[in-house]
Design a protein around this motif. Sequence first.
Motif, short mmCIF file in Angstrom:
data_model
loop_
_atom_site.label_atom_id
_atom_site.label_comp_id
_atom_site.label_asym_id
_atom_site.label_seq_id
_atom_site.Cartn_x
_atom_site.Cartn_y
_atom_site.Cartn_z
N UNK A 138 -2.40 -1.89 13.43
CA UNK A 138 -2.15 -0.49 13.10
C UNK A 138 -1.36 0.17 14.22
N UNK A 139 -1.71 -0.16 15.47
CA UNK A 139 -0.96 0.40 16.60
C UNK A 139 0.50 -0.06 16.57
N UNK A 140 0.73 -1.31 16.18
CA UNK A 140 2.10 -1.84 16.10
C UNK A 140 2.91 -1.07 15.06
N UNK A 141 2.26 -0.70 13.96
CA UNK A 141 2.95 0.10 12.94
C UNK A 141 3.31 1.48 13.49
N UNK A 146 6.29 3.92 11.91
CA UNK A 146 5.86 3.96 10.52
C UNK A 146 4.72 4.95 10.33
N UNK A 147 3.76 4.91 11.21
CA UNK A 147 2.61 5.82 11.15
C UNK A 147 2.73 6.86 12.26
N UNK A 176 2.94 -7.83 3.59
CA UNK A 176 2.50 -9.01 2.86
C UNK A 176 3.64 -9.60 2.04
N UNK A 177 4.61 -8.74 1.67
CA UNK A 177 5.78 -9.22 0.95
C UNK A 177 6.85 -9.77 1.86
N UNK A 178 6.61 -9.78 3.17
CA UNK A 178 7.54 -10.38 4.11
C UNK A 178 8.60 -9.46 4.67
N UNK A 179 8.44 -8.14 4.46
CA UNK A 179 9.48 -7.22 4.91
C UNK A 179 9.28 -6.86 6.39
N UNK A 180 10.38 -6.80 7.17
CA UNK A 180 10.26 -6.45 8.59
C UNK A 180 9.90 -4.98 8.76
N UNK A 181 9.36 -4.68 9.93
CA UNK A 181 8.89 -3.32 10.19
C UNK A 181 10.02 -2.29 10.12
N UNK A 182 11.21 -2.67 10.54
CA UNK A 182 12.33 -1.71 10.53
C UNK A 182 12.64 -1.26 9.11
N UNK A 183 12.63 -2.19 8.16
CA UNK A 183 12.92 -1.82 6.78
C UNK A 183 11.76 -1.03 6.18
#
Length: 233
Positions: A138-141, A146-147, A176-183
Amino acid sequence: MKTRLRPADLAREHGLSTQAVRNYERDGFLPPAARTASGYRIYTEVHASALRAFLALVSAYGHATAGGIMHAVHDDDVGRALTLVDRGHELLLRDRETLNTVRKAIGHLTTGPAPEPAPAGWSIGEVAHRLGVTAATVRAWERAGILVPSRNRATGHRLYQAADIRDAELTHLLRRGGYPLARIATVVEQVRTAGGTEPLAEALETWQDRLTARGLAMLDAAGRLNAYLVSRS
């Protein structure tokens, strides 16, 4: 003998200026034109076919890629031209997959159980438990933008409200769908800007229409490009 055409003849078909036609030749999007003894350009049906192909490619792939394709053709490197076409189709497929993934994620959020109200907000541990991830995740998000939880003024602890939970659940589904954090950050920002998932769902329909239009434009461009290649042979 090939039919002689003037710049105005090519321009008229597409509602262009004659100068635009000359510029396209200058930039290599059309093959070089022959000249009369007095210096006037002589275009043929081959040039007309090239112009149709280029303008169709612009509609399908954008000006830069269309120009690259025509340059490759005029360099007699059809393989390079087709590689640029393939990359355009690859990007369209990726966009379709992203759209479908986001649509499924939005559908899950709008049909799934809403988070129970909490007067002060959820802690990071409660959010992590709800999603089945670690607090470090969650911290990484949050580091990825993102958060954006608020903070308890007294303790400095993070406080997650209902909108934050929505963003976290959407992030979890997309990861879970494999999308990178930037997208994912871009998608979540769209949700946040739209004011929720319902406006974004409507925007997804517009996105779908644009993808369909681009796919149809690619089909048209393929036919025009093939006709031009045949005219050159």
